[in-house]
Design a protein around this motif. Structure first.
Motif, PDB file in Angstrom:
ATOM      1  N   GLY A 190       0.815  -1.218   0.000  1.00 55.95           N
ATOM      2  CA  GLY A 190       0.000   0.000   0.000  1.00 55.95           C
ATOM      3  C   GLY A 190       0.843   1.260   0.000  1.00 55.95           C
ATOM      4  N   ASN A 191       1.995   1.202   0.687  1.00 58.45           N
ATOM      5  CA  ASN A 191       2.891   2.369   0.713  1.00 58.45           C
ATOM      6  C   ASN A 191       3.381   2.717  -0.691  1.00 58.45           C
ATOM      7  OD1 ASN A 191       2.647   2.554   3.462  1.00 58.45           O
ATOM      8  ND2 ASN A 191       4.542   1.429   3.919  1.00 58.45           N
ATOM      9  N   TYR A 192       3.589   1.677  -1.523  1.00 56.33           N
ATOM     10  CA  TYR A 192       4.071   1.937  -2.889  1.00 56.33           C
ATOM     11  C   TYR A 192       2.956   2.455  -3.790  1.00 56.33           C
ATOM     12  CZ  TYR A 192       8.615   0.408  -1.544  1.00 56.33           C
ATOM     13  OH  TYR A 192       9.832   0.356  -0.915  1.00 56.33           O
ATOM     14  N   TYR A 193       1.729   2.126  -3.465  1.00 52.41           N
ATOM     15  CA  TYR A 193       0.593   2.715  -4.206  1.00 52.41           C
ATOM     16  C   TYR A 193       0.551   4.221  -3.940  1.00 52.41           C
ATOM     17  CZ  TYR A 193      -4.211   3.425  -5.859  1.00 52.41           C
ATOM     18  OH  TYR A 193      -5.329   3.860  -6.534  1.00 52.41           O
ATOM     19  N   VAL A 194       0.760   4.592  -2.681  1.00 51.23           N
ATOM     20  CA  VAL A 194       0.807   6.020  -2.309  1.00 51.23           C
ATOM     21  C   VAL A 194       2.028   6.679  -2.963  1.00 51.23           C
ATOM     22  CG1 VAL A 194       1.045   7.624  -0.354  1.00 51.23           C
ATOM     23  CG2 VAL A 194      -0.412   5.601  -0.132  1.00 51.23           C
ATOM     24  N   GLU A 195       3.145   5.949  -2.984  1.00 53.70           N
ATOM     25  CA  GLU A 195       4.391   6.475  -3.580  1.00 53.70           C
ATOM     26  C   GLU A 195       4.196   6.743  -5.074  1.00 53.70           C
ATOM     27  OE1 GLU A 195       8.222   7.853  -3.310  1.00 53.70           O
ATOM     28  OE2 GLU A 195       7.011   7.103  -1.637  1.00 53.70           O
ATOM     29  N   PHE A 196       3.498   5.828  -5.755  1.00 54.63           N
ATOM     30  CA  PHE A 196       3.195   6.033  -7.181  1.00 54.63           C
ATOM     31  C   PHE A 196       2.426   7.336  -7.351  1.00 54.63           C
ATOM     32  CE2 PHE A 196       0.403   6.014 -10.798  1.00 54.63           C
ATOM     33  CZ  PHE A 196       1.185   5.510 -11.837  1.00 54.63           C
ATOM     34  N   ASP A 197       1.385   7.504  -6.558  1.00 52.92           N
ATOM     35  CA  ASP A 197       0.512   8.668  -6.691  1.00 52.92           C
ATOM     36  C   ASP A 197       1.286   9.976  -6.476  1.00 52.92           C
ATOM     37  OD1 ASP A 197      -2.342   9.416  -7.120  1.00 52.92           O
ATOM     38  OD2 ASP A 197      -2.043  10.419  -5.198  1.00 52.92           O
ATOM     39  N   LYS A 198       2.182   9.950  -5.495  1.00 54.31           N
ATOM     40  CA  LYS A 198       2.978  11.145  -5.169  1.00 54.31           C
ATOM     41  C   LYS A 198       3.861  11.544  -6.359  1.00 54.31           C
ATOM     42  CE  LYS A 198       6.427  10.861  -2.174  1.00 54.31           C
ATOM     43  NZ  LYS A 198       7.053  10.385  -0.927  1.00 54.31           N
ATOM     44  N   ASN A 199       4.535  10.544  -6.927  1.00 54.10           N
ATOM     45  CA  ASN A 199       5.436  10.828  -8.056  1.00 54.10           C
ATOM     46  C   ASN A 199       4.673  11.138  -9.340  1.00 54.10           C
ATOM     47  OD1 ASN A 199       8.473  10.264  -7.276  1.00 54.10           O
ATOM     48  ND2 ASN A 199       7.214   8.806  -6.141  1.00 54.10           N
ATOM     49  N   TYR A 200       3.531  10.497  -9.506  1.00 58.62           N
ATOM     50  CA  TYR A 200       2.671  10.748 -10.674  1.00 58.62           C
ATOM     51  C   TYR A 200       2.194  12.201 -10.664  1.00 58.62           C
ATOM     52  CZ  TYR A 200      -1.576  10.199 -13.625  1.00 58.62           C
ATOM     53  OH  TYR A 200      -2.564  10.328 -14.575  1.00 58.62           O
ATOM     54  N   LYS A 201       1.806  12.682  -9.495  1.00 55.18           N
ATOM     55  CA  LYS A 201       1.352  14.081  -9.381  1.00 55.18           C
ATOM     56  C   LYS A 201       2.467  15.061  -9.726  1.00 55.18           C
ATOM     57  CE  LYS A 201      -2.511  13.632  -6.196  1.00 55.18           C
ATOM     58  NZ  LYS A 201      -2.905  13.541  -4.788  1.00 55.18           N
ATOM     59  N   LYS A 202       3.698  14.716  -9.299  1.00 58.19           N
ATOM     60  CA  LYS A 202       4.858  15.567  -9.626  1.00 58.19           C
ATOM     61  C   LYS A 202       5.036  15.643 -11.136  1.00 58.19           C
ATOM     62  CE  LYS A 202       7.715  14.754  -5.539  1.00 58.19           C
ATOM     63  NZ  LYS A 202       8.872  13.968  -5.075  1.00 58.19           N
ATOM     64  N   GLU A 203       4.931  14.487 -11.790  1.00 53.94           N
ATOM     65  CA  GLU A 203       5.088  14.455 -13.257  1.00 53.94           C
ATOM     66  C   GLU A 203       4.008  15.291 -13.941  1.00 53.94           C
ATOM     67  OE1 GLU A 203       7.298  10.125 -13.957  1.00 53.94           O
ATOM     68  OE2 GLU A 203       5.235  10.391 -14.615  1.00 53.94           O
ATOM     69  N   ILE A 204       2.770  15.174 -13.463  1.00 53.69           N
ATOM     70  CA  ILE A 204       1.665  15.961 -14.051  1.00 53.69           C
ATOM     71  C   ILE A 204       1.956  17.445 -13.896  1.00 53.69           C
ATOM     72  CG2 ILE A 204      -0.797  16.567 -13.833  1.00 53.69           C
ATOM     73  CD1 ILE A 204      -1.215  13.616 -12.849  1.00 53.69           C
ATOM     74  N   ALA A 205       2.367  17.843 -12.681  1.00 54.94           N
ATOM     75  CA  ALA A 205       2.661  19.255 -12.410  1.00 54.94           C
ATOM     76  C   ALA A 205       3.765  19.757 -13.338  1.00 54.94           C
ATOM     77  CB  ALA A 205       3.064  19.433 -10.949  1.00 54.94           C
ATOM     78  N   GLY A 206       4.801  18.909 -13.557  1.00 52.75           N
ATOM     79  CA  GLY A 206       5.911  19.291 -14.445  1.00 52.75           C
ATOM     80  C   GLY A 206       5.437  19.512 -15.881  1.00 52.75           C
ATOM     81  N   LEU A 207       4.579  18.610 -16.363  1.00 52.53           N
ATOM     82  CA  LEU A 207       4.070  18.728 -17.735  1.00 52.53           C
ATOM     83  C   LEU A 207       3.155  19.955 -17.877  1.00 52.53           C
ATOM     84  CD1 LEU A 207       3.290  14.961 -18.469  1.00 52.53           C
ATOM     85  CD2 LEU A 207       5.113  16.326 -19.503  1.00 52.53           C
ATOM     86  N   VAL A 208       2.372  20.236 -16.844  1.00 49.61           N
ATOM     87  CA  VAL A 208       1.485  21.413 -16.881  1.00 49.61           C
ATOM     88  C   VAL A 208       2.325  22.692 -16.928  1.00 49.61           C
ATOM     89  CG1 VAL A 208      -0.208  22.751 -15.526  1.00 49.61           C
ATOM     90  CG2 VAL A 208      -0.499  20.277 -15.787  1.00 49.61           C
ATOM     91  N   GLU A 209       3.442  22.696 -16.159  1.00 48.67           N
ATOM     92  CA  GLU A 209       4.355  23.859 -16.170  1.00 48.67           C
ATOM     93  C   GLU A 209       4.920  24.100 -17.565  1.00 48.67           C
ATOM     94  OE1 GLU A 209       7.600  24.177 -13.325  1.00 48.67           O
ATOM     95  OE2 GLU A 209       6.193  23.600 -11.729  1.00 48.67           O
ATOM     96  N   LEU A 223       4.986   7.828 -15.864  1.00 43.89           N
ATOM     97  CA  LEU A 223       4.637   6.757 -14.915  1.00 43.89           C
ATOM     98  C   LEU A 223       3.341   6.060 -15.313  1.00 43.89           C
ATOM     99  CD1 LEU A 223       5.426   8.009 -11.273  1.00 43.89           C
ATOM    100  CD2 LEU A 223       6.246   5.915 -12.343  1.00 43.89           C
ATOM    101  N   MET A 224       2.349   6.858 -15.735  1.00 41.73           N
ATOM    102  CA  MET A 224       1.060   6.254 -16.117  1.00 41.73           C
ATOM    103  C   MET A 224       1.229   5.396 -17.365  1.00 41.73           C
ATOM    104  SD  MET A 224      -2.027   5.622 -15.485  1.00 41.73           S
ATOM    105  CE  MET A 224      -2.577   6.729 -14.208  1.00 41.73           C
ATOM    106  N   LYS A 225       2.034   5.876 -18.304  1.00 41.83           N
ATOM    107  CA  LYS A 225       2.256   5.099 -19.532  1.00 41.83           C
ATOM    108  C   LYS A 225       2.959   3.775 -19.222  1.00 41.83           C
ATOM    109  CE  LYS A 225       1.919   8.332 -23.245  1.00 41.83           C
ATOM    110  NZ  LYS A 225       2.458   8.751 -24.523  1.00 41.83           N
ATOM    111  N   GLU A 226       3.917   3.839 -18.274  1.00 44.24           N
ATOM    112  CA  GLU A 226       4.629   2.612 -17.877  1.00 44.24           C
ATOM    113  C   GLU A 226       3.685   1.631 -17.173  1.00 44.24           C
ATOM    114  OE1 GLU A 226       8.828   2.780 -16.337  1.00 44.24           O
ATOM    115  OE2 GLU A 226       8.378   4.931 -16.293  1.00 44.24           O
TER     116      GLU A 226
END
Length: 585
Positions: A190-209, A223-226
């Motif tokens: 479960g911790n890695y599910y949360v870890e995925f979400d945290k890093n996925y959000k960072k990637e989204i924020a980077g692409l939006v920037e 991450l989502m594509k992988e």
């Protein structure tokens, strides 16, 4: 049969004899008024048929009833007929309750109860606790009502959510395991599910920037594509992905089993979505052949339920892949194929009400007559005093943490009261666990399943009021009484009963009726509130009647016997709720 049922039966006979009216059932209530009498009979429904006033009907019925062997006297107040029942009826009824307590009349029917059914990407939380307790208790109650029961769950062990945990572990786990990190398996994953979400959000924020739109960024994030590629690899049977998937799921199952064991729930069968997701496709084809389902130009398959008051429902995507409904159709058919069951109950939250309406109607359209025997035990969400739980951020109320909190609270309460000092450490620990989890379970189950509920840990463990510990304490008190008394006489003598003894007999006689009604309505709340009322009635009896220092030996033995059967009824009622008892608190 309880006394009320006996009176209703006799009343119907009298109405037939006096008025020649068949199949008339008048309401019989326990008399709570200051007027003399054990029961009140409401005569108003006969007024219209007999064209008489309620008072004269009451007098006529009262006279006829007191001529029978059951009734001693009567009085009529404004059309309400109060009847006093002969003492012997209570004594005979109590003997019957005592003799038949352990007898379960078999129904020769099997019911399957599905509950829990978690995802393997996160640990069990507060909502799962209500689900598990509800499903397990319903199964226990159905068994006590005479049904054979199969307890089952289907584990959602495949899909994009599972791949997210797997991918995050591959990228950020550095080869660690639950063993090397001393973490419970389901929490580790479960911790890695949360870890995925945290890093996925960072990637989204980077692409939006960089100027990309948010919706597009969610799709394009690496991450989502992988994760999507990993899901495709899993479906294609890639060895490395399948090996990692099996290993991580094994960690989760080990963790789940620890939680189930502590919560006191179990299963007779377990199904896995990885085996069932392909089921149902052949049903869809059969439905198309029959003309019950239809195909759109893009190849997707639908069921038109507009004539059933619902809408059109997708059953197969245009690329031929299944949706949840597809596999649920297949799983239901498989369950009836593999088991001789007459009813299937799904314990699932009320946010899935629509899904189950559709599922049952589609199965009916496909020609499965047993679709009428499917039932969705829909329950409301659980909230805490602080507000709703949040899921993806890892801030849910964890089931293990909550159970531990209940244990700790019970321990501090017991130490404060200081009544367990003579027990061994092992016995003390067992007592804290039984009382703490009993408080949690009772608080969850005393609420009607359909209602949303607020779980308050502090309130649940109070030793007064409608709580598990209050009921367990009365059981312990009776055990203490019985241990001082020694052996009980096997025969119950005829004694003259007082009002509190009669009330207790009536409550005890209601146990089997309550179980039957609880099984029929699939509501453990009926059993929970029954045992609370029983305990209140017993406590009133206990305070107003000397037992061990009662001089009349027959009266003393009667009061000990009624205490004994009360304790057995409390223990059995709590067992039906999945709750244990202790002999000292």
């Amino acid at each position: 049969m309880n006394i009320k049922d006996i009176i209703e039966q006799k009343l119907s006979e009298v109405i037939l004899n006096v008025y020649q009216l068949k199949d008339i059932k008048l309401e019989v209530q326990e008399n709570k008024t200051e007027f003399e009498g054990d029961f009140t009979i409401v005569t108003f429904p006969l007024v219209k048929q007999l064209k008489k006033n309620p008072e004269s009907i009451g007098v006529e019925l009262g006279e006829a009833l007191t001529e029978t062997e059951l009734f001693e006297s009567f009085n009529v107040v404004k059309g309400f007929l109060n009847v006093k029942v002969k003492n012997q009826l209570f004594i005979d009824n109590f003997r019957s309750v005592n003799k038949n307590f352990s007898i379960v009349e078999k129904k020769n029917a099997t019911v399957m109860v599905e509950y829990s059914s978690p995802n393997t990407n996160k640990p069990l939380h507060l909502g799962h606790i209500r689900n598990n307790l509800l499903g397990f208790s319903v199964a226990q109650i159905l068994k006590e009502a005479g049904y054979d029961v199969i307890k089952t769950q289907i584990i959602n062990d495949r899909g994009i959510h599972i791949c997210k945990s797997m991918l995050a572990w591959e990228k950020f786990g550095n080869g660690t395991t639950p063993e090397t990190t001393h973490t419970k398996g389901d929490k580790f994953v479960g911790n890695y599910y949360v870890e995925f979400d945290k890093n996925y959000k960072k990637e989204i924020a980077g692409l939006v920037e960089q100027g990309m739109g948010e919706e597009q960024a969610k799709k394009e994030a690496p991450l989502m594509k992988e994760a999507q590629k990993m899901l495709l690899d899993w479906e294609n049977g890639d060895d490395a992905v399948r090996t990692l998937w099996a290993e991580m799921n094994a960690w989760v199952y080990k963790g789940f089993n620890e939680t189930y064991k502590r919560l006191g729930v179990d299963f007779d069968q377990v199904q896995y979505e990885s085996n069932t997701y392909i089921l149902g496709k052949d049903l869809i084809q059969a439905g198309l052949d029959k003309g019950v389902l239809y195909q759109k130009e893009d190849g997707s398959v639908w069921c038109d339920l507009t004539d059933e008051g619902l809408d059109q429902k997708l059953l197969l995507r245009s690329d031929g892949t299944s949706v949840y409904m597809t596999q649920d159709l297949g799983t239901a058919v498989e369950r009836f194929k593999q088991n001789n069951i007459q009813k299937l109950i799904y314990t699932v939250g009320n946010e899935q009400d629509y899904h189950f309406q559709v599922l049952f109607k589609v199965l009916k359209k496909l020609g499965y007559e047993w679709a009428d025997q499917l039932f969705h035990l829909s329950y409301g969400m659980v909230e805490l005093p602080e507000g709703k739980m949040k899921s993806r951020e890892g801030t849910v109320v964890d089931a293990d943490d909550l159970m531990q909190e209940m244990y700790e609270t019970a321990k501090s309460k017991a130490q404060e009261l200081g009544k367990l000092e003579s027990l061994s450490e092992k016995d003390k620990e067992a007592s804290y666990e039984t009382v703490g989890l009993g408080a949690l379970k009772y608080f969850m189950l005393k609420v009607d399943p359909k209602k949303k509920m607020l779980f308050n840990p502090a309130e649940s463990i109070d030793f007064n009021g409608n709580t598990g510990p209050f009921i367990q304490y009365t059981y312990a008190r009776i055990q203490s009484l019985l241990s001082k008394a020694g052996a009980l006489q096997s025969e119950i003598a005829d004694i003259e009963l007082n009002q509190s003894e009669k009330e207790l007999i009536m409550q005890l006689a209601n146990f089997k009726t309550t179980v039957a009604k609880s099984a029929e309505t699939l509501s453990p709340a009926l059993v929970a509130n029954y045992v609370y009322d029983l305990v209140k009635t017993y406590n009133s009896f206990y305070q107003n009647n000397p037992i061990l220092n009662q001089e009349d030996e027959n009266v003393k033995q009667f009061r000990l016997t009624i205490s004994d059967i009360t304790a057995k009824t409390i223990r059995k009622s709590l067992e039906l709720l999945g709750i244990g008892t202790v002999n000292r608190m």
